[in-house]
Design an enzyme around this catalytic site. Structure first.
Site, PDB file in Angstrom:
ATOM      1  N   SER A  11      -5.478 -15.229 -13.418  1.00 55.85           N
ATOM      2  CA  SER A  11      -5.810 -13.802 -13.376  1.00 55.85           C
ATOM      3  C   SER A  11      -6.398 -13.388 -14.717  1.00 55.85           C
ATOM      4  O   SER A  11      -5.857 -13.739 -15.768  1.00 55.85           O
ATOM      5  CB  SER A  11      -4.555 -12.971 -13.119  1.00 55.85           C
ATOM      6  OG  SER A  11      -4.804 -11.614 -13.459  1.00 55.85           O
ATOM      7  N   HIS A  36      -8.536 -15.463 -10.276  1.00 57.13           N
ATOM      8  CA  HIS A  36      -7.855 -14.420  -9.506  1.00 57.13           C
ATOM      9  C   HIS A  36      -8.341 -13.066 -10.019  1.00 57.13           C
ATOM     10  O   HIS A  36      -8.212 -12.773 -11.209  1.00 57.13           O
ATOM     11  CB  HIS A  36      -6.353 -14.553  -9.693  1.00 57.13           C
ATOM     12  CG  HIS A  36      -5.521 -13.565  -8.930  1.00 57.13           C
ATOM     13  ND1 HIS A  36      -5.188 -13.729  -7.600  1.00 57.13           N
ATOM     14  CD2 HIS A  36      -4.937 -12.405  -9.317  1.00 57.13           C
ATOM     15  CE1 HIS A  36      -4.436 -12.713  -7.218  1.00 57.13           C
ATOM     16  NE2 HIS A  36      -4.267 -11.895  -8.227  1.00 57.13           N
ATOM     17  N   ASP A  38      -8.035  -9.146  -9.919  1.00 53.78           N
ATOM     18  CA  ASP A  38      -7.160  -8.031  -9.560  1.00 53.78           C
ATOM     19  C   ASP A  38      -7.941  -6.727  -9.521  1.00 53.78           C
ATOM     20  O   ASP A  38      -8.249  -6.159 -10.563  1.00 53.78           O
ATOM     21  CB  ASP A  38      -6.014  -7.917 -10.571  1.00 53.78           C
ATOM     22  CG  ASP A  38      -5.028  -9.066 -10.433  1.00 53.78           C
ATOM     23  OD1 ASP A  38      -4.800  -9.769 -11.439  1.00 53.78           O
ATOM     24  OD2 ASP A  38      -4.528  -9.252  -9.310  1.00 53.78           O
ATOM     25  N   MET A  40      -8.030  -2.874  -8.737  1.00 54.84           N
ATOM     26  CA  MET A  40      -7.087  -1.750  -8.619  1.00 54.84           C
ATOM     27  C   MET A  40      -7.871  -0.440  -8.601  1.00 54.84           C
ATOM     28  O   MET A  40      -8.780  -0.267  -9.403  1.00 54.84           O
ATOM     29  CB  MET A  40      -6.110  -1.773  -9.788  1.00 54.84           C
ATOM     30  CG  MET A  40      -5.328  -3.081  -9.889  1.00 54.84           C
ATOM     31  SD  MET A  40      -4.192  -3.088 -11.278  1.00 54.84           S
ATOM     32  CE  MET A  40      -3.560  -4.758 -11.214  1.00 54.84           C
ATOM     33  N   HIS A  69      -7.844 -10.108  -5.154  1.00 57.94           N
ATOM     34  CA  HIS A  69      -6.578  -9.451  -4.795  1.00 57.94           C
ATOM     35  C   HIS A  69      -6.832  -7.949  -4.854  1.00 57.94           C
ATOM     36  O   HIS A  69      -6.907  -7.365  -5.925  1.00 57.94           O
ATOM     37  CB  HIS A  69      -5.493  -9.869  -5.795  1.00 57.94           C
ATOM     38  CG  HIS A  69      -4.168  -9.217  -5.561  1.00 57.94           C
ATOM     39  ND1 HIS A  69      -3.167  -9.206  -6.517  1.00 57.94           N
ATOM     40  CD2 HIS A  69      -3.671  -8.514  -4.504  1.00 57.94           C
ATOM     41  CE1 HIS A  69      -2.114  -8.528  -6.046  1.00 57.94           C
ATOM     42  NE2 HIS A  69      -2.401  -8.115  -4.837  1.00 57.94           N
ATOM     43  N   MET A  71      -5.865  -4.381  -4.600  1.00 54.29           N
ATOM     44  CA  MET A  71      -4.772  -3.388  -4.626  1.00 54.29           C
ATOM     45  C   MET A  71      -5.422  -2.022  -4.503  1.00 54.29           C
ATOM     46  O   MET A  71      -5.479  -1.249  -5.464  1.00 54.29           O
ATOM     47  CB  MET A  71      -3.974  -3.570  -5.921  1.00 54.29           C
ATOM     48  CG  MET A  71      -3.117  -4.819  -5.917  1.00 54.29           C
ATOM     49  SD  MET A  71      -2.663  -5.388  -7.565  1.00 54.29           S
ATOM     50  CE  MET A  71      -4.130  -6.344  -7.980  1.00 54.29           C
ATOM     51  N   MET A 140       4.220 -10.881  -3.741  1.00 54.41           N
ATOM     52  CA  MET A 140       4.245 -10.266  -5.065  1.00 54.41           C
ATOM     53  C   MET A 140       5.651 -10.405  -5.642  1.00 54.41           C
ATOM     54  O   MET A 140       6.628  -9.980  -5.005  1.00 54.41           O
ATOM     55  CB  MET A 140       3.886  -8.781  -4.994  1.00 54.41           C
ATOM     56  CG  MET A 140       2.466  -8.483  -4.592  1.00 54.41           C
ATOM     57  SD  MET A 140       1.220  -9.076  -5.755  1.00 54.41           S
ATOM     58  CE  MET A 140       1.745  -8.425  -7.317  1.00 54.41           C
ATOM     59  N   GLY A 145       0.219  -3.768 -10.208  1.00 54.01           N
ATOM     60  CA  GLY A 145      -0.357  -2.746 -11.069  1.00 54.01           C
ATOM     61  C   GLY A 145      -0.555  -3.178 -12.505  1.00 54.01           C
ATOM     62  O   GLY A 145      -1.487  -2.719 -13.175  1.00 54.01           O
ATOM     63  N   PHE A 146       0.278  -4.128 -12.971  1.00 53.85           N
ATOM     64  CA  PHE A 146       0.180  -4.536 -14.385  1.00 53.85           C
ATOM     65  C   PHE A 146       0.558  -5.999 -14.554  1.00 53.85           C
ATOM     66  O   PHE A 146       1.377  -6.536 -13.794  1.00 53.85           O
ATOM     67  CB  PHE A 146       1.099  -3.658 -15.234  1.00 53.85           C
ATOM     68  CG  PHE A 146       0.781  -2.198 -15.124  1.00 53.85           C
ATOM     69  CD1 PHE A 146       1.433  -1.403 -14.194  1.00 53.85           C
ATOM     70  CD2 PHE A 146      -0.214  -1.631 -15.900  1.00 53.85           C
ATOM     71  CE1 PHE A 146       1.117  -0.060 -14.048  1.00 53.85           C
ATOM     72  CE2 PHE A 146      -0.552  -0.297 -15.778  1.00 53.85           C
ATOM     73  CZ  PHE A 146       0.117   0.502 -14.843  1.00 53.85           C
ATOM     74  N   GLY A 148       2.122  -9.104 -17.200  1.00 58.61           N
ATOM     75  CA  GLY A 148       3.162  -9.182 -18.225  1.00 58.61           C
ATOM     76  C   GLY A 148       4.530  -8.673 -17.803  1.00 58.61           C
ATOM     77  O   GLY A 148       5.385  -8.418 -18.656  1.00 58.61           O
ATOM     78  N   ASP A 179       2.449 -14.222  -6.950  1.00 59.95           N
ATOM     79  CA  ASP A 179       1.734 -13.466  -7.982  1.00 59.95           C
ATOM     80  C   ASP A 179       2.678 -12.541  -8.729  1.00 59.95           C
ATOM     81  O   ASP A 179       3.296 -11.665  -8.135  1.00 59.95           O
ATOM     82  CB  ASP A 179       0.614 -12.641  -7.312  1.00 59.95           C
ATOM     83  CG  ASP A 179      -0.293 -11.948  -8.313  1.00 59.95           C
ATOM     84  OD1 ASP A 179      -1.177 -11.189  -7.857  1.00 59.95           O
ATOM     85  OD2 ASP A 179      -0.126 -12.166  -9.518  1.00 59.95           O
ATOM     86  N   GLY A 180       2.775 -12.791 -10.069  1.00 58.02           N
ATOM     87  CA  GLY A 180       3.584 -11.911 -10.897  1.00 58.02           C
ATOM     88  C   GLY A 180       4.670 -12.650 -11.646  1.00 58.02           C
ATOM     89  O   GLY A 180       5.614 -13.184 -11.063  1.00 58.02           O
ATOM     90  N   GLY A 201      -1.319 -14.892 -15.146  1.00 56.54           N
ATOM     91  CA  GLY A 201      -2.128 -13.971 -15.937  1.00 56.54           C
ATOM     92  C   GLY A 201      -1.778 -14.019 -17.407  1.00 56.54           C
ATOM     93  O   GLY A 201      -2.291 -14.848 -18.176  1.00 56.54           O
ATOM     94  N   SER A 202      -0.865 -13.144 -17.833  1.00 61.05           N
ATOM     95  CA  SER A 202      -0.562 -12.978 -19.256  1.00 61.05           C
ATOM     96  C   SER A 202      -0.149 -14.280 -19.926  1.00 61.05           C
ATOM     97  O   SER A 202      -0.455 -14.489 -21.108  1.00 61.05           O
ATOM     98  CB  SER A 202       0.533 -11.923 -19.424  1.00 61.05           C
ATOM     99  OG  SER A 202       1.659 -12.271 -18.646  1.00 61.05           O
TER     100      SER A 202
HETATM  101  C1  DX5 Z   1      -0.434  -7.534 -10.897  1.00 59.02           C
HETATM  102  C2  DX5 Z   1      -1.489  -8.515 -10.536  1.00 59.02           C
HETATM  103  C3  DX5 Z   1      -1.234  -9.906 -11.049  1.00 59.02           C
HETATM  104  C4  DX5 Z   1      -1.106  -9.996 -12.557  1.00 59.02           C
HETATM  105  C5  DX5 Z   1      -0.368 -11.252 -12.910  1.00 59.02           C
HETATM  106  O1  DX5 Z   1      -0.506  -6.452 -10.063  1.00 59.02           O
HETATM  107  O2  DX5 Z   1      -1.675  -8.584  -9.142  1.00 59.02           O
HETATM  108  O3  DX5 Z   1      -2.239 -10.798 -10.580  1.00 59.02           O
HETATM  109  O4  DX5 Z   1      -2.339  -9.992 -13.157  1.00 59.02           O
HETATM  110  O5  DX5 Z   1      -0.116 -11.259 -14.267  1.00 59.02           O
HETATM  111  P1  DX5 Z   1       1.197 -11.925 -14.857  1.00 59.02           P
HETATM  112  O6  DX5 Z   1       1.037 -13.405 -14.614  1.00 59.02           O
HETATM  113  O7  DX5 Z   1       1.124 -11.585 -16.287  1.00 59.02           O
HETATM  114  O8  DX5 Z   1       2.356 -11.352 -14.154  1.00 59.02           O
HETATM  115 ZN    ZN Z   2      -2.977 -10.293  -8.477  1.00 59.18          ZN
END
Ligand code: DX5
Ligand code: ZN
Length: 322
Positions: A11, A36, A38, A40, A69, A71, A140, A145-146, A148, A179-180, A201-202
């Site tokens: 991500s 990936h 995201d 939003m 993805h 959202m 999920m 939404g975020f 980290g 995811d997450g 992601g992070s």
């Molecule tokens: C959150 C996203 C995820 C996010 C994952 O809503 O859908 O894809 O970027 O990031 P980490 O791996 O940091 O949880």
């Molecule tokens: Zn995602």
């Protein structure tokens, strides 16, 4: 050809949003299997990122699959733009109010993989009515939404097996995504629940961390979790490993390939290096995904035996005519 079962979808949400092209280049060089994306809309989730135009601009940067993805409240309204942007798989949320089936059908009609995602608080049963339209189930393990946020292990433990069952209609190619909060601390746990695709992601964009090493570590830990979890200690079969099912004269190989492919299992038919037939053409090999070999042997073994016998009869009749 990858030597792994677990696939990493990187991500770019936590990357430098002012330089997403560079972020894509970095995750590709780090060995991610997919990007990936995201999306939003600040309505479905309390955050706003990017849309199909940005994805389209990023598409030429790499050939690895784009995993969108969404959202957003209205994925269906803009689905053509996401397809046109070059997304290989598109997953949106079951919690939306917009009709769901037409959007899943539109994604599949365009030859892409269609998925539905469930928030942590949404029961998996919400996906049941759409099972037959799904290639992907995204669990999920954080509130969308975020990046980290902290991984919700109990949510995955409660939903992973059910997600696999929802995809039972797909003999091959059905994928459970998580995811997450996936990182080197949580990957093994997620792997032990049979997840196929790990969104990260992070954990990849942490300062001072080597992104390539992080991808390799998380992937290896996920495979380890699978090996010593559902796979009873056996090393996992890489998702794209092929194995030879049989070899037959071309016209008979085609018949068996059609029979197997009609069930949704891809078959590769290649001119083999084996037997040369009376018509001067070598047998063709039929290659199937190693991950479904047992099933193919059970379901199509009798046809294979019948066609091997027919091949012998054909060779003999060809020889006697000559
Ligand atoms: C959150 C996203 C995820 C996010 C994952 O809503 O859908 O894809 O970027 O990031 P980490 O791996 O940091 O949880
Ligand atoms: Zn995602």
């Amino acid at each position: 050809m990858t030597a792994h079962r677990a696939r990493i979808a990187a991500s770019i949400l936590d990357a430098d949003l002012g330089n997403l092209g560079n972020a894509v280049r970095r995750v590709v060089e780090a060995g991610a299997d997919r990007v990936h994306l995201d999306v939003m809309d600040a309505h479905f989730v309390p955050n706003l990122t990017f849309g199909p135009k940005t994805i389209k601009a990023l598409r030429p940067r790499t050939t690895i699959p784009f995993d969108a993805h969404l959202m957003v409240d209205e994925p269906g309204r803009y689905i053509d733009e996401y397809l046109d942007a070059g997304c290989d798989s598109i997953t949106f949320h079951v919690e939306i109010e917009e009709p769901i089936v037409p959007t899943l059908e539109a994604i599949r009609a365009a030859g892409r993989a269609a998925g539905l995602a469930v928030k942590p608080g949404t029961p998996l049963g919400a996906l049941e009515p759409y099972a037959d339209f799904l290639d992907i189930v995204l669990i999920m393990t954080v509130e969308p939404g975020f990046g980290g946020q902290t991984f919700m292990a109990d949510v995955l433990a409660a939903k992973a097996a059910g997600a696999r069952r929802i995809l039972d209609h797909k003999l091959y190619g059905g994928e459970v995504h998580v995811d997450g909060g996936i990182n080197r601390e949580t990957a093994e746990f997620a792997g032990s629940h049979g997840v196929d695709v790990f969104v990260v992601g992070s954990a990849l964009f942490m300062k001072g961390r080597d992104m390539g090493r992080e991808v390799r570590l998380i992937r290896a830990l996920a495979d380890e979790g699978f090996q010593y979890g559902p796979n009873d200690g056996r090393p996992p079969i890489p998702s794209d490993r092929l194995t030879r099912f049989t070899s037959l004269p071309k016209h008979l190989a085609h018949r068996l390939m059609d029979e197997i492919e009609a069930t949704g299992i891809p078959v590769m038919m290649l001119r083999g290096e084996g037997q040369v037939n009376p018509d001067g053409v070598r047998d063709y090999d039929l290659l199937i995904p190693a991950s479904v070999e047992d099933h193919v042997i059970d379901a199509h073994g009798p046809s294979r035996e019948r066609l091997l016998a027919e091949a012998d009869a054909w060779r003999q009749s060809y020889a006697t005519k000559a």
